[in-house]
Design a protein around this motif. Structure first.
Motif, PDB file in Angstrom:
ATOM      1  N   CYS A  10       0.834  -1.209   0.000  1.00 50.04           N
ATOM      2  CA  CYS A  10       0.000   0.000   0.000  1.00 50.04           C
ATOM      3  C   CYS A  10       0.868   1.258   0.000  1.00 50.04           C
ATOM      4  CB  CYS A  10      -0.916   0.003   1.220  1.00 50.04           C
ATOM      5  SG  CYS A  10      -2.270  -1.188   1.166  1.00 50.04           S
ATOM      6  N   TRP A  14       0.699   3.992  -3.121  1.00 46.86           N
ATOM      7  CA  TRP A  14       0.176   5.334  -2.913  1.00 46.86           C
ATOM      8  C   TRP A  14       1.253   6.362  -2.604  1.00 46.86           C
ATOM      9  CZ3 TRP A  14      -3.493   2.473   0.867  1.00 46.86           C
ATOM     10  CH2 TRP A  14      -4.491   1.820   0.133  1.00 46.86           C
ATOM     11  N   LEU A  16       2.838   7.078   0.106  1.00 44.05           N
ATOM     12  CA  LEU A  16       2.422   7.813   1.300  1.00 44.05           C
ATOM     13  C   LEU A  16       3.623   8.122   2.193  1.00 44.05           C
ATOM     14  CD1 LEU A  16      -0.901   5.979   2.205  1.00 44.05           C
ATOM     15  CD2 LEU A  16      -0.634   8.314   1.380  1.00 44.05           C
ATOM     16  N   LEU A  36      -7.597   5.479  -2.028  1.00 48.12           N
ATOM     17  CA  LEU A  36      -6.872   6.662  -2.494  1.00 48.12           C
ATOM     18  C   LEU A  36      -6.732   6.622  -4.012  1.00 48.12           C
ATOM     19  CD1 LEU A  36      -4.162   6.621   0.273  1.00 48.12           C
ATOM     20  CD2 LEU A  36      -5.761   8.486  -0.102  1.00 48.12           C
ATOM     21  N   PRO A 132      -4.699  14.303   3.553  1.00 54.09           N
ATOM     22  CA  PRO A 132      -4.448  14.246   2.112  1.00 54.09           C
ATOM     23  C   PRO A 132      -5.345  15.213   1.350  1.00 54.09           C
ATOM     24  CG  PRO A 132      -5.757  12.366   2.809  1.00 54.09           C
ATOM     25  CD  PRO A 132      -5.312  13.070   4.061  1.00 54.09           C
ATOM     26  N   LYS A 227      -6.494  12.214  -2.821  1.00 51.90           N
ATOM     27  CA  LYS A 227      -5.207  11.992  -3.469  1.00 51.90           C
ATOM     28  C   LYS A 227      -4.147  11.538  -2.448  1.00 51.90           C
ATOM     29  CE  LYS A 227      -4.114  15.068  -6.570  1.00 51.90           C
ATOM     30  NZ  LYS A 227      -3.745  16.384  -7.152  1.00 51.90           N
ATOM     31  N   PRO A 228      -3.246  10.693  -2.863  1.00 56.97           N
ATOM     32  CA  PRO A 228      -2.187  10.243  -1.945  1.00 56.97           C
ATOM     33  C   PRO A 228      -1.074  11.284  -1.798  1.00 56.97           C
ATOM     34  CG  PRO A 228      -1.890   9.190  -4.066  1.00 56.97           C
ATOM     35  CD  PRO A 228      -3.167  10.010  -4.164  1.00 56.97           C
ATOM     36  N   THR A 229      -1.472  12.557  -1.727  1.00 54.54           N
ATOM     37  CA  THR A 229      -0.514  13.640  -1.577  1.00 54.54           C
ATOM     38  C   THR A 229      -0.996  14.596  -0.505  1.00 54.54           C
ATOM     39  OG1 THR A 229      -1.630  14.852  -3.365  1.00 54.54           O
ATOM     40  CG2 THR A 229       0.310  13.562  -3.968  1.00 54.54           C
TER      41      THR A 229
END
Length: 233
Positions: A10, A14, A16, A36, A132, A227-229
């Motif tokens: 994961c 993503w 992360l 995500l 996120p 979003k994974p940001t």
């Protein structure tokens, strides 16, 4: 695969970096759910149209249809809560003494959804600490029906579904002086919104017109994407 391997998968999928990822979570299920990066709204294209293809031109009947006025658009609105508000006739631009045979009548067609972020697979530590970015995007059909044909209101809400943590509204004005018929994009990114967000309430309204025939304003490509940001601010 072990739980630790699913967690690593994961994290890699993503990207992360710096996000809290508790060992207690079921990372295999989260990876398969893909919370995500995917659209969390149901039925984002109820008219069966794509933003990559120009919206179809209205087809007028050879003979005006008979029957009562129509105010609701066609489409499969499964997954949406809908409401129709018929507006009174606008007589403000009619000079005194003028004879009017018929006036257009407008209506707002509202569609809303509530996204349960935890039910979609997002976890509290991610939402509260990492926060996120949450991307909102919509495309509506440009037309000359009225100067105001689209409205958007999105709220990030707490666990009680009544506390509003952040919100964003859009009410654009159309240029009626030149004919144009394309998809118009509306988007917003929620970032740095603070802890406690558990739900996204999405509401948009599109205006329709009835004058002998029914003319609707359609939409497509509606999305709520976590979003994974994280915002750099």
């Amino acid at each position: 695969m072990s739980s630790a391997e699913w967690k690593q998968k994961c994290a890699a999928a993503w990207s992360l970096q710096g996000a809290p990822m508790p060992d207690s979570l079921d990372w295999k299920s989260l990876y398969e759910a893909k919370p995500l990066g995917r659209n969390l709204l149901r039925n984002p294209e109820p008219h069966g149209l794509s933003k990559d293809t120009p919206p179809p031109e209205a087809e007028l009947s050879e003979e005006p249809p008979r029957g009562p006025p129509r105010f609701e658009p066609e489409g499969n609105f499964t997954g949406w809560t809908t409401n129709t508000e018929v507006l009174p006739h606008d007589t403000s631009g009619i000079p005194a003494g003028a004879v009017v045979c018929q006036l257009p009548q407008h209506s707002w067609f509202s569609m809303e959804q509530v996204v349960d972020l935890k039910a979609e697979g997002l976890w509290e530590e991610l939402l509260d600490e990492f926060q996120p970015e949450i991307l909102i995007q919509d495309w509506y059909e440009e037309s000359q029906l009225h100067e105001s044909i689209y409205q958007l209101h999105v709220k990030l809400m707490g666990a009680d579904k009544s506390t509003v943590i952040a919100e964003h509204s859009v009410n654009p004005t159309e240029d009626l002086s030149t004919y144009s018929h394309n998809w118009k994009e509306v988007s917003h990114v929620f970032a740095g919104y603070g802890p406690g967000v558990r739900y996204v309430h999405f509401l948009h309204r599109l205006k329709n017109q009835f004058m002998m025939e029914f003319f609707q304003t359609r939409f497509t490509g509606t999305s709520v994407i976590v979003k994974p940001t994280k915002s750099s601010r």
